[in-house]
Design a protein around this motif. Structure first.
Motif, PDB file in Angstrom:
ATOM      1  N   UNK A 169       4.962   0.578   8.971  1.00 49.68           N
ATOM      2  CA  UNK A 169       5.153   1.455   7.799  1.00 49.68           C
ATOM      3  C   UNK A 169       6.579   1.979   7.750  1.00 49.68           C
ATOM      4  N   UNK A 170       7.026   2.287   6.549  1.00 53.10           N
ATOM      5  CA  UNK A 170       8.400   2.780   6.373  1.00 53.10           C
ATOM      6  C   UNK A 170       8.472   3.661   5.144  1.00 53.10           C
ATOM      7  N   UNK A 171       9.509   4.488   5.088  1.00 48.45           N
ATOM      8  CA  UNK A 171       9.759   5.304   3.908  1.00 48.45           C
ATOM      9  C   UNK A 171      10.260   4.397   2.797  1.00 48.45           C
ATOM     10  N   UNK A 172       9.753   4.595   1.581  1.00 48.26           N
ATOM     11  CA  UNK A 172      10.035   3.656   0.499  1.00 48.26           C
ATOM     12  C   UNK A 172      11.006   4.180  -0.540  1.00 48.26           C
ATOM     13  N   UNK A 173      11.386   5.453  -0.486  1.00 49.18           N
ATOM     14  CA  UNK A 173      12.187   6.037  -1.569  1.00 49.18           C
ATOM     15  C   UNK A 173      13.505   5.312  -1.753  1.00 49.18           C
ATOM     16  N   UNK A 175       0.871  -1.172   0.000  1.00 49.67           N
ATOM     17  CA  UNK A 175       0.000   0.000   0.000  1.00 49.67           C
ATOM     18  C   UNK A 175       0.912   1.228   0.000  1.00 49.67           C
ATOM     19  N   UNK A 176       0.806   2.043  -1.047  1.00 46.19           N
ATOM     20  CA  UNK A 176       1.670   3.215  -1.188  1.00 46.19           C
ATOM     21  C   UNK A 176       0.907   4.498  -0.849  1.00 46.19           C
ATOM     22  N   UNK A 177       1.611   5.424  -0.229  1.00 48.17           N
ATOM     23  CA  UNK A 177       1.015   6.717   0.082  1.00 48.17           C
ATOM     24  C   UNK A 177       2.058   7.811   0.121  1.00 48.17           C
ATOM     25  N   UNK A 178       1.586   9.018   0.375  1.00 50.66           N
ATOM     26  CA  UNK A 178       2.457  10.187   0.521  1.00 50.66           C
ATOM     27  C   UNK A 178       2.284  10.715   1.940  1.00 50.66           C
ATOM     28  N   UNK A 179       3.394  10.961   2.614  1.00 50.91           N
ATOM     29  CA  UNK A 179       3.350  11.421   4.002  1.00 50.91           C
ATOM     30  C   UNK A 179       2.638  12.763   4.101  1.00 50.91           C
ATOM     31  N   UNK A 219       6.905  14.821   2.080  1.00 52.61           N
ATOM     32  CA  UNK A 219       8.347  14.693   1.961  1.00 52.61           C
ATOM     33  C   UNK A 219       8.814  13.276   1.636  1.00 52.61           C
ATOM     34  N   UNK A 220       7.947  12.284   1.758  1.00 59.53           N
ATOM     35  CA  UNK A 220       8.399  10.917   1.523  1.00 59.53           C
ATOM     36  C   UNK A 220       7.262  10.031   1.030  1.00 59.53           C
ATOM     37  N   UNK A 221       7.651   8.996   0.287  1.00 62.97           N
ATOM     38  CA  UNK A 221       6.743   7.935  -0.103  1.00 62.97           C
ATOM     39  C   UNK A 221       6.681   6.937   1.051  1.00 62.97           C
ATOM     40  N   UNK A 222       5.493   6.591   1.459  1.00 57.90           N
ATOM     41  CA  UNK A 222       5.301   5.673   2.582  1.00 57.90           C
ATOM     42  C   UNK A 222       4.800   4.336   2.049  1.00 57.90           C
TER      43      UNK A 222
END
Length: 270
Positions: free
Chosen positions: A256-260, A227-231, A235-238
């Motif tokens: 959850x974690x930052x995915x970039x 499941x992808x989102x924007x914080x 500032x980051x892809x979650x």
């Protein structure tokens, strides 16, 4: 033209830099999706379709999304148009096999083909309504409400994916939806709810609280749904992983974690 990403690029309170940051984040998301997913839809015309369908047809309108049939009904496209029409078009003759005009307050956002039971699924009204149609005749088979219309809206997008796996034991593959911060697993036979996960609630009291989720990606080998989102601060892809279980058991929601950084690594290894 796939009913996949709709990149929500809005105005930024910090000018061009903010918009550029959002665009960069979405480029990262697309990169990871292309690396790890099995894309279920055709993203363009086949060679023998060039010149036979110009994406505009009387009584249908200009097409915004299209899925080409993968089942027994070959040479057919299922489309969503700017006029809020869902239609099946025979590509050989360019004739309309069937069509449905949706009301203005029931905007169609997603459409997928379920060839195993000859269905087309649509998601509309900001993901509130999911319906199944006969892919051959266009008759309505069932419909279900995803959430109460009085529920306060949650920032994010909608998505609709086929899972190519039967979790509820009815011998047909199930599907998953994303709407208003909710991820739901449903039966394609009658639309019944198998389980429901509130991603918005799962992110509460974490550093990613307020994340707006937009996209589901199936990774079959690991039996995981990304499941992808924007914080909230853009500032980051979650990335939130749902570890799927057999039967009716709800998935495990991973931390959850930052995915970039993972996107960059995956793109390098691809």
């Amino acid at each position: 033209m796939s009913p996949g990403f709709e990149v929500p690029v809005g105005s930024s309170t910090r000018g061009g830099r903010g918009t550029g940051m959002r665009l960069s984040l979405w480029v990262c998301v697309v990169g990871l999706i292309l690396v790890c997913s099995e894309l279920p839809t055709t993203l363009g015309l086949h060679e023998d379709q060039a010149g036979t369908w110009d994406w505009y047809k009387q009584f249908v309108g200009e097409v915004t999304s299209a899925v080409f049939s993968t089942g027994s009904s070959k040479k057919r496209a299922y489309v969503i148009t700017e006029e809020n029409v869902v239609a099946a078009v025979n590509l050989r003759e360019g004739e309309i096999a069937w069509r449905h005009v949706f009301p203005e307050d029931d905007k169609v956002e997603r459409l997928i083909d379920m060839p195993s039971n000859r269905q087309i699924l649509t998601l509309s009204a900001m993901g509130r309504n999911v319906r199944a149609w006969s892919s051959m005749e266009g008759t309505l088979l069932w419909e279900a409400g995803q959430y109460n219309p009085t529920t306060p809206p949650v920032a994010g997008g909608t998505d609709l994916i086929a899972l190519e796996k039967d979790y509820d034991g009815d011998d047909y593959e199930d599907f998953m939806t994303l709407a208003n911060g909710l991820v739901q697993l449903r039966s394609s036979v009658h639309g019944s709810l198998i389980w429901n996960v509130n991603i918005t609630s799962a992110l509460e009291d974490t550093v990613y609280e307020g994340t707006a989720v937009y996209k589901l990606v199936r990774c079959t080998k690991k039996n995981v749904i990304h499941v992808f989102g924007i914080s909230a601060d853009a500032q980051s892809v979650v990335l939130i992983d749902l570890q799927m279980s057999e039967g009716f058991q709800e998935p495990q929601v991973q931390t959850p974690r930052a995915a970039a950084s993972e996107v960059a690594l995956s793109a390098t290894m691809a």
